[in-house]
Scaffold this motif. Structure first.
Motif, PDB file in Angstrom:
ATOM      1  N   ILE A 217     -62.706  -0.912 -32.463  1.00 28.62           N
ATOM      2  CA  ILE A 217     -62.095  -2.242 -32.478  1.00 28.62           C
ATOM      3  C   ILE A 217     -61.455  -2.519 -31.115  1.00 28.62           C
ATOM      4  O   ILE A 217     -60.725  -1.672 -30.582  1.00 28.62           O
ATOM      5  N   PRO A 218     -61.716  -3.673 -30.519  1.00 32.50           N
ATOM      6  CA  PRO A 218     -61.102  -4.008 -29.224  1.00 32.50           C
ATOM      7  C   PRO A 218     -59.577  -3.956 -29.298  1.00 32.50           C
ATOM      8  O   PRO A 218     -58.981  -4.268 -30.338  1.00 32.50           O
ATOM      9  N   ILE A 219     -58.964  -3.575 -28.204  1.00 33.53           N
ATOM     10  CA  ILE A 219     -57.507  -3.447 -28.160  1.00 33.53           C
ATOM     11  C   ILE A 219     -56.826  -4.778 -28.474  1.00 33.53           C
ATOM     12  O   ILE A 219     -55.781  -4.818 -29.134  1.00 33.53           O
ATOM     13  N   SER A 220     -57.428  -5.870 -28.044  1.00 32.56           N
ATOM     14  CA  SER A 220     -56.845  -7.190 -28.321  1.00 32.56           C
ATOM     15  C   SER A 220     -56.780  -7.452 -29.825  1.00 32.56           C
ATOM     16  O   SER A 220     -55.807  -8.043 -30.322  1.00 32.56           O
ATOM     17  N   GLU A 221     -57.790  -6.992 -30.565  1.00 31.63           N
ATOM     18  CA  GLU A 221     -57.807  -7.194 -32.017  1.00 31.63           C
ATOM     19  C   GLU A 221     -56.821  -6.264 -32.722  1.00 31.63           C
ATOM     20  O   GLU A 221     -56.227  -6.631 -33.739  1.00 31.63           O
ATOM     21  N   ILE A 222     -56.649  -5.055 -32.187  1.00 32.71           N
ATOM     22  CA  ILE A 222     -55.657  -4.135 -32.756  1.00 32.71           C
ATOM     23  C   ILE A 222     -54.261  -4.737 -32.599  1.00 32.71           C
ATOM     24  O   ILE A 222     -53.430  -4.666 -33.508  1.00 32.71           O
TER      25      ILE A 222
ATOM     26  N   LEU B  62     -53.469  -7.888 -32.531  1.00 29.69           N
ATOM     27  CA  LEU B  62     -53.320  -8.958 -33.527  1.00 29.69           C
ATOM     28  C   LEU B  62     -53.163  -8.386 -34.930  1.00 29.69           C
ATOM     29  O   LEU B  62     -52.396  -8.913 -35.742  1.00 29.69           O
ATOM     30  N   LEU B  63     -53.884  -7.308 -35.217  1.00 25.97           N
ATOM     31  CA  LEU B  63     -53.814  -6.680 -36.537  1.00 25.97           C
ATOM     32  C   LEU B  63     -52.387  -6.272 -36.875  1.00 25.97           C
ATOM     33  O   LEU B  63     -51.939  -6.403 -38.019  1.00 25.97           O
ATOM     34  N   PHE B  64     -51.653  -5.793 -35.861  1.00 28.74           N
ATOM     35  CA  PHE B  64     -50.277  -5.340 -36.079  1.00 28.74           C
ATOM     36  C   PHE B  64     -49.242  -6.414 -35.717  1.00 28.74           C
ATOM     37  O   PHE B  64     -48.064  -6.120 -35.548  1.00 28.74           O
ATOM     38  N   HIS B  65     -49.718  -7.649 -35.596  1.00 28.42           N
ATOM     39  CA  HIS B  65     -48.841  -8.814 -35.420  1.00 28.42           C
ATOM     40  C   HIS B  65     -48.044  -8.806 -34.118  1.00 28.42           C
ATOM     41  O   HIS B  65     -46.928  -9.335 -34.061  1.00 28.42           O
ATOM     42  N   PHE B  66     -48.616  -8.207 -33.065  1.00 27.33           N
ATOM     43  CA  PHE B  66     -48.030  -8.376 -31.742  1.00 27.33           C
ATOM     44  C   PHE B  66     -48.527  -9.716 -31.204  1.00 27.33           C
ATOM     45  O   PHE B  66     -49.683 -10.088 -31.428  1.00 27.33           O
ATOM     46  N   CYS B  67     -47.683 -10.422 -30.487  1.00 31.79           N
ATOM     47  CA  CYS B  67     -48.023 -11.794 -30.094  1.00 31.79           C
ATOM     48  C   CYS B  67     -49.240 -11.865 -29.176  1.00 31.79           C
ATOM     49  O   CYS B  67     -49.988 -12.846 -29.197  1.00 31.79           O
ATOM     50  N   ASN B  68     -49.450 -10.810 -28.377  1.00 28.02           N
ATOM     51  CA  ASN B  68     -50.639 -10.771 -27.521  1.00 28.02           C
ATOM     52  C   ASN B  68     -50.882  -9.336 -27.058  1.00 28.02           C
ATOM     53  O   ASN B  68     -50.051  -8.443 -27.271  1.00 28.02           O
ATOM     54  N   GLN B  69     -52.019  -9.123 -26.406  1.00 22.53           N
ATOM     55  CA  GLN B  69     -52.382  -7.779 -25.966  1.00 22.53           C
ATOM     56  C   GLN B  69     -51.418  -7.248 -24.912  1.00 22.53           C
ATOM     57  O   GLN B  69     -51.113  -6.053 -24.873  1.00 22.53           O
ATOM     58  N   SER B  70     -50.934  -8.124 -24.063  1.00 23.55           N
ATOM     59  CA  SER B  70     -50.022  -7.701 -22.993  1.00 23.55           C
ATOM     60  C   SER B  70     -48.733  -7.113 -23.564  1.00 23.55           C
ATOM     61  O   SER B  70     -48.249  -6.073 -23.099  1.00 23.55           O
ATOM     62  N   TYR B  71     -48.184  -7.773 -24.586  1.00 22.18           N
ATOM     63  CA  TYR B  71     -46.949  -7.280 -25.210  1.00 22.18           C
ATOM     64  C   TYR B  71     -47.205  -5.953 -25.920  1.00 22.18           C
ATOM     65  O   TYR B  71     -46.404  -5.019 -25.833  1.00 22.18           O
ATOM     66  N   TYR B  72     -48.329  -5.869 -26.620  1.00 20.48           N
ATOM     67  CA  TYR B  72     -48.710  -4.621 -27.292  1.00 20.48           C
ATOM     68  C   TYR B  72     -48.832  -3.492 -26.273  1.00 20.48           C
ATOM     69  O   TYR B  72     -48.328  -2.379 -26.484  1.00 20.48           O
ATOM     70  N   THR B  73     -49.471  -3.777 -25.152  1.00 20.19           N
ATOM     71  CA  THR B  73     -49.674  -2.766 -24.112  1.00 20.19           C
ATOM     72  C   THR B  73     -48.342  -2.281 -23.543  1.00 20.19           C
ATOM     73  O   THR B  73     -48.134  -1.078 -23.341  1.00 20.19           O
TER      74      THR B  73
ATOM     75  N   TYR C  33     -43.429   3.577 -25.632  1.00 18.93           N
ATOM     76  CA  TYR C  33     -43.261   4.634 -26.626  1.00 18.93           C
ATOM     77  C   TYR C  33     -44.174   5.840 -26.401  1.00 18.93           C
ATOM     78  O   TYR C  33     -43.809   6.966 -26.737  1.00 18.93           O
ATOM     79  N   MET C  34     -45.368   5.616 -25.836  1.00 21.29           N
ATOM     80  CA  MET C  34     -46.355   6.693 -25.730  1.00 21.29           C
ATOM     81  C   MET C  34     -46.572   7.192 -24.303  1.00 21.29           C
ATOM     82  O   MET C  34     -47.209   8.216 -24.086  1.00 21.29           O
ATOM     83  N   GLY C  35     -46.060   6.454 -23.316  1.00 16.51           N
ATOM     84  CA  GLY C  35     -46.197   6.894 -21.931  1.00 16.51           C
ATOM     85  C   GLY C  35     -47.526   6.547 -21.291  1.00 16.51           C
ATOM     86  O   GLY C  35     -47.750   6.846 -20.113  1.00 16.51           O
ATOM     87  N   LEU C  36     -48.428   5.935 -22.057  1.00 10.78           N
ATOM     88  CA  LEU C  36     -49.741   5.517 -21.567  1.00 10.78           C
ATOM     89  C   LEU C  36     -50.045   4.135 -22.110  1.00 10.78           C
ATOM     90  O   LEU C  36     -49.453   3.702 -23.102  1.00 10.78           O
ATOM     91  N   THR C  37     -50.972   3.438 -21.474  1.00  3.95           N
ATOM     92  CA  THR C  37     -51.437   2.179 -22.051  1.00  3.95           C
ATOM     93  C   THR C  37     -52.410   2.508 -23.185  1.00  3.95           C
ATOM     94  O   THR C  37     -52.944   3.627 -23.246  1.00  3.95           O
ATOM     95  N   PRO C  38     -52.667   1.568 -24.101  1.00  7.20           N
ATOM     96  CA  PRO C  38     -53.648   1.830 -25.169  1.00  7.20           C
ATOM     97  C   PRO C  38     -55.014   2.234 -24.625  1.00  7.20           C
ATOM     98  O   PRO C  38     -55.666   3.128 -25.169  1.00  7.20           O
ATOM     99  N   LYS C  39     -55.445   1.596 -23.543  1.00  4.13           N
ATOM    100  CA  LYS C  39     -56.746   1.912 -22.938  1.00  4.13           C
ATOM    101  C   LYS C  39     -56.761   3.346 -22.421  1.00  4.13           C
ATOM    102  O   LYS C  39     -57.713   4.102 -22.656  1.00  4.13           O
ATOM    103  N   GLU C  40     -55.698   3.736 -21.724  1.00  6.59           N
ATOM    104  CA  GLU C  40     -55.611   5.103 -21.198  1.00  6.59           C
ATOM    105  C   GLU C  40     -55.570   6.118 -22.334  1.00  6.59           C
ATOM    106  O   GLU C  40     -56.217   7.168 -22.271  1.00  6.59           O
TER     107      GLU C  40
END
Length: 248
Positions: free
Chosen positions: A210-215, A217-228, A234-241
């Motif tokens: 599943i694309p990171i942008s859709e993940i 949205l799935l968890f109700h973050f306003c956009n991918q940038s905020y999620y990242t 919290y994790m020390g890495l970006t979702p992509k990394e």
């Protein structure tokens, strides 16, 4: 008469075949041993669960498929289902238990040898039992209201959860709940929800395409940038990394 004779012959052959193969096809762990294993999991007793599982594995297993590895995979999937149910009954949030279950079932399907599957069975048992143990510790650490709030967050992690909806669920004033929640957990309601969403999103990064942008949205973050940005906090890495470093 001829039809009756044929029917009798078929029945006799069937019964003979069943008797001949009953040890191969109809062996399952004794009910009491299975109950002991599940009780140990429910109580978070890792060593006890491991001991019972070792005893069970000295017995022959039911044949659930013609190919031995496939049969063992099927057996472990059944056990995983029982562990999942036991964990939920012990107080583990269903979403957490099902995520653990899904991850293990994917691992079961990846294993190519019986040796690896047996190793995974013990790892699976320890994972579920330790999760129960941690959940029981948490239950005793929080007051009843905060335990209810935390459980509600876990069970509704894919839904929109606000301070107001949480306060309504635990029958407290939002302001008082906010104060009590931070006092007992050490973080605000919003921070707790965000961290839990990040933790749960890891499953989708590791086990789906599943694309990171859709993940996000799935968890109700306003956009991918905020999620990242939260993920990196919290994790020390970006979702992509994180996805790239943990790919199989």
């Amino acid at each position: 008469m001829k039809q009756s004779a044929i029917s009798k012959s078929i029945i006799e052959r069937y019964l003979s075949y069943r008797v001949e193969h009953q040890r191969e096809y109809f062996l399952h762990p004794p009910y009491m041993m299975e109950k002991q294993l599940l009780n140990a999991v429910k109580e978070g007793r890792v060593e006890a669960a491991e001991s019972v599982l070792k005893n069970i594995n000295t017995l022959e297993r039911a044949k659930l498929a013609e190919v031995p590895v496939r049969s063992l995979r099927n057996s472990l999937i059944c056990i995983c289902t029982l562990f999942t149910r036991a964990a939920i009954e012990a107080g583990v949030p269903p979403e957490t238990a099902f995520n653990i279950s899904d991850a293990h079932i994917l691992e079961i399907e990846r294993m190519e040898t019986q040796e690896k599957l047996f190793e995974l069975e013990y790892s699976m048992m320890r994972n579920f039992t330790e999760t129960v143990r941690q959940a029981r510790k948490q239950e005793h650490r929080y007051s009843h209201a905060i335990h209810m709030a935390v459980t509600y967050i876990h069970e509704n992690i894919l839904q929109v959860v606000t301070l107001e909806s949480l306060a309504k669920h635990v029958y407290l004033n939002p302001s008082y709940l906010s104060h009590l929640f931070k006092k007992e957990t050490g973080v605000s309601v919003t921070d707790y929800i965000n961290k839990k969403r990040i933790e749960e999103s890891i499953y989708f990064l590791l086990h789906t395409n599943i694309p990171i942008s859709e993940i996000a949205l799935l968890f109700h973050f306003c956009n991918q940038s905020y999620y990242t940005s939260l993920f990196k906090k919290y994790m020390g890495l970006t979702p992509k990394e994180f996805r790239e470093q943990n790919q199989y």
